[in-house]
Design a protein around this motif. Structure first.
Motif, PDB file in Angstrom:
ATOM      1  N   LEU A  47       0.846  -1.184   0.000  1.00 26.82           N
ATOM      2  CA  LEU A  47       0.000   0.000   0.000  1.00 26.82           C
ATOM      3  C   LEU A  47       0.882   1.234   0.000  1.00 26.82           C
ATOM      4  CD1 LEU A  47      -2.507  -1.073   2.801  1.00 26.82           C
ATOM      5  CD2 LEU A  47      -2.886  -1.166   0.335  1.00 26.82           C
ATOM      6  N   CYS A  48       0.321   2.353  -0.415  1.00 25.79           N
ATOM      7  CA  CYS A  48       1.097   3.582  -0.346  1.00 25.79           C
ATOM      8  C   CYS A  48       0.571   4.442   0.802  1.00 25.79           C
ATOM      9  CB  CYS A  48       1.026   4.347  -1.668  1.00 25.79           C
ATOM     10  SG  CYS A  48      -0.607   4.949  -2.086  1.00 25.79           S
ATOM     11  N   ASP A  49       1.481   5.214   1.367  1.00 19.24           N
ATOM     12  CA  ASP A  49       1.065   6.228   2.328  1.00 19.24           C
ATOM     13  C   ASP A  49       0.572   7.405   1.507  1.00 19.24           C
ATOM     14  OD1 ASP A  49       1.742   4.877   4.694  1.00 19.24           O
ATOM     15  OD2 ASP A  49       3.843   5.450   4.470  1.00 19.24           O
ATOM     16  N   MET A  50      -0.539   7.976   1.922  1.00 22.75           N
ATOM     17  CA  MET A  50      -1.093   9.119   1.210  1.00 22.75           C
ATOM     18  C   MET A  50      -0.597  10.385   1.887  1.00 22.75           C
ATOM     19  SD  MET A  50      -4.964   7.809   0.366  1.00 22.75           S
ATOM     20  CE  MET A  50      -5.411   7.557   2.082  1.00 22.75           C
ATOM     21  N   ASP A  51       0.279  11.087   1.211  1.00 22.11           N
ATOM     22  CA  ASP A  51       0.815  12.349   1.688  1.00 22.11           C
ATOM     23  C   ASP A  51       0.345  13.449   0.756  1.00 22.11           C
ATOM     24  OD1 ASP A  51       2.275  11.037   3.721  1.00 22.11           O
ATOM     25  OD2 ASP A  51       3.894  10.631   2.314  1.00 22.11           O
ATOM     26  N   VAL A  52      -0.018  14.584   1.337  1.00 23.87           N
ATOM     27  CA  VAL A  52      -0.512  15.712   0.562  1.00 23.87           C
ATOM     28  C   VAL A  52       0.389  16.906   0.824  1.00 23.87           C
ATOM     29  CG1 VAL A  52      -2.441  17.322   0.316  1.00 23.87           C
ATOM     30  CG2 VAL A  52      -2.891  14.895   0.534  1.00 23.87           C
ATOM     31  N   LYS A  53       0.774  17.581  -0.245  1.00 24.58           N
ATOM     32  CA  LYS A  53       1.557  18.807  -0.117  1.00 24.58           C
ATOM     33  C   LYS A  53       0.614  19.988  -0.259  1.00 24.58           C
ATOM     34  CE  LYS A  53       5.333  21.550  -1.866  1.00 24.58           C
ATOM     35  NZ  LYS A  53       6.418  21.675  -2.814  1.00 24.58           N
ATOM     36  N   VAL A  54       0.636  20.865   0.736  1.00 22.34           N
ATOM     37  CA  VAL A  54      -0.154  22.086   0.685  1.00 22.34           C
ATOM     38  C   VAL A  54       0.605  23.077  -0.194  1.00 22.34           C
ATOM     39  CG1 VAL A  54      -1.158  23.959   2.044  1.00 22.34           C
ATOM     40  CG2 VAL A  54      -1.103  21.637   2.982  1.00 22.34           C
ATOM     41  N   LEU A  55      -0.073  23.591  -1.196  1.00 25.56           N
ATOM     42  CA  LEU A  55       0.545  24.521  -2.137  1.00 25.56           C
ATOM     43  C   LEU A  55       0.479  25.951  -1.626  1.00 25.56           C
ATOM     44  CD1 LEU A  55      -0.987  23.026  -5.393  1.00 25.56           C
ATOM     45  CD2 LEU A  55       1.343  22.712  -4.543  1.00 25.56           C
ATOM     46  N   PRO A  56       1.504  26.745  -1.882  1.00 29.35           N
ATOM     47  CA  PRO A  56       2.598  26.464  -2.789  1.00 29.35           C
ATOM     48  C   PRO A  56       3.845  25.872  -2.136  1.00 29.35           C
ATOM     49  CG  PRO A  56       2.591  28.792  -2.274  1.00 29.35           C
ATOM     50  CD  PRO A  56       1.421  28.171  -1.559  1.00 29.35           C
ATOM     51  N   THR A  57       4.037  26.032  -0.831  1.00 33.45           N
ATOM     52  CA  THR A  57       5.336  25.703  -0.232  1.00 33.45           C
ATOM     53  C   THR A  57       5.295  24.630   0.845  1.00 33.45           C
ATOM     54  OG1 THR A  57       5.050  27.488   1.376  1.00 33.45           O
ATOM     55  CG2 THR A  57       6.247  28.022  -0.653  1.00 33.45           C
ATOM     56  N   GLY A  58       4.184  23.954   0.999  1.00 32.82           N
ATOM     57  CA  GLY A  58       4.092  22.934   2.036  1.00 32.82           C
ATOM     58  C   GLY A  58       3.383  23.462   3.255  1.00 32.82           C
ATOM     59  N   PRO A  59       3.252  22.642   4.226  1.00 34.48           N
ATOM     60  CA  PRO A  59       3.950  21.395   4.521  1.00 34.48           C
ATOM     61  C   PRO A  59       3.335  20.201   3.778  1.00 34.48           C
ATOM     62  CG  PRO A  59       2.358  21.830   6.248  1.00 34.48           C
ATOM     63  CD  PRO A  59       2.298  23.002   5.284  1.00 34.48           C
ATOM     64  N   GLU A  60       4.017  19.065   3.928  1.00 37.63           N
ATOM     65  CA  GLU A  60       3.455  17.788   3.490  1.00 37.63           C
ATOM     66  C   GLU A  60       2.848  17.128   4.719  1.00 37.63           C
ATOM     67  OE1 GLU A  60       5.908  15.098   1.241  1.00 37.63           O
ATOM     68  OE2 GLU A  60       6.511  16.700  -0.141  1.00 37.63           O
ATOM     69  N   ILE A  61       1.621  16.648   4.554  1.00 38.44           N
ATOM     70  CA  ILE A  61       0.893  16.056   5.669  1.00 38.44           C
ATOM     71  C   ILE A  61       0.394  14.671   5.255  1.00 38.44           C
ATOM     72  CG2 ILE A  61      -1.148  16.283   7.153  1.00 38.44           C
ATOM     73  CD1 ILE A  61      -0.802  19.328   6.883  1.00 38.44           C
ATOM     74  N   ARG A  62       0.623  13.687   6.098  1.00 37.85           N
ATOM     75  CA  ARG A  62       0.130  12.334   5.845  1.00 37.85           C
ATOM     76  C   ARG A  62      -1.370  12.312   6.138  1.00 37.85           C
ATOM     77  NH1 ARG A  62       4.011   8.038   6.760  1.00 37.85           N
ATOM     78  NH2 ARG A  62       4.544   8.974   4.768  1.00 37.85           N
ATOM     79  N   ILE A  63      -2.160  11.900   5.134  1.00 41.27           N
ATOM     80  CA  ILE A  63      -3.608  11.845   5.311  1.00 41.27           C
ATOM     81  C   ILE A  63      -4.132  10.408   5.365  1.00 41.27           C
ATOM     82  CG2 ILE A  63      -4.017  14.129   4.330  1.00 41.27           C
ATOM     83  CD1 ILE A  63      -4.975  12.652   1.744  1.00 41.27           C
TER      84      ILE A  63
END
Length: 173
Positions: A47-63
């Motif tokens: 399975l993959c971990d679902m990570d989302v990057k908030v635009l434009p500069t982050g952060p990346e958050i695991r959802i």
């Protein structure tokens, strides 16, 4: 109302397409707000971990949540998703030329997730591009009152759609 969606055929293809499109626009100085999915493969689970990057500069958050190897069904962490939604909403009010939402998914179909942020962007006159899968197409069509444009899942088509919006906005100014 300028809202569009794209559906790429392969698993994770929409994520890659939207992430690349966002990077391309930001490199051109376009103010992009939203979230793109940047998945990573979990060690040995398949399975993959679902990570989302908030635009434009982050952060990346695991959802995604780790529910164990025998778990089935949705692994979305709704609290993490709402954290991302809050960050995107706050950034939207700082000004944007485009809102990109990685997915209009099950939460959005049920009235939660990014749904209020999409509506907020549209009310501010900010165009919206949404990643979609066919499972949620009917709910998205209902949400957008059938006014959303389908853009083929290619960076050139997304670019042409966005350039067309800029031309329309320039002509009306």
């Amino acid at each position: 109302m300028d809202i569009a969606y794209t559906i790429a055929p392969g698993k994770g293809d929409t994520d890659l397409l939207l992430h690349g499109f966002a990077r391309s626009l930001m490199a051109q100085g376009i103010r992009v707000c939203g979230a793109v999915q940047v998945n990573s493969e979990s060690c040995g689970t398949g399975l993959c971990d679902m990570d989302v990057k908030v635009l434009p500069t982050g952060p990346e958050i695991r959802i995604s949540q780790n529910l164990g190897p025998a778990a089935r069904g949705c692994r979305l962490d709704p609290d993490a998703l709402e954290q991302v939604v809050g960050l995107v909403s706050a950034r939207l009010h700082k000004g944007a030329n485009l809102l990109i939402v990685n997915k209009f998914g099950k939460h959005e179909a049920g009235g939660r997730g990014f749904r209020p942020v999409i509506a907020e962007a549209l009310s501010l006159g900010i165009p919206v591009l949404v990643g979609l899968n066919t499972l949620n197409l009917e709910a998205f069509s209902n949400f957008s009152s059938g006014l959303a444009r389908c853009v083929p899942p290619h960076s050139s088509a997304l670019g042409a759609w966005f350039e067309g919006l800029e031309t329309e906005l320039g002509a009306s100014a």
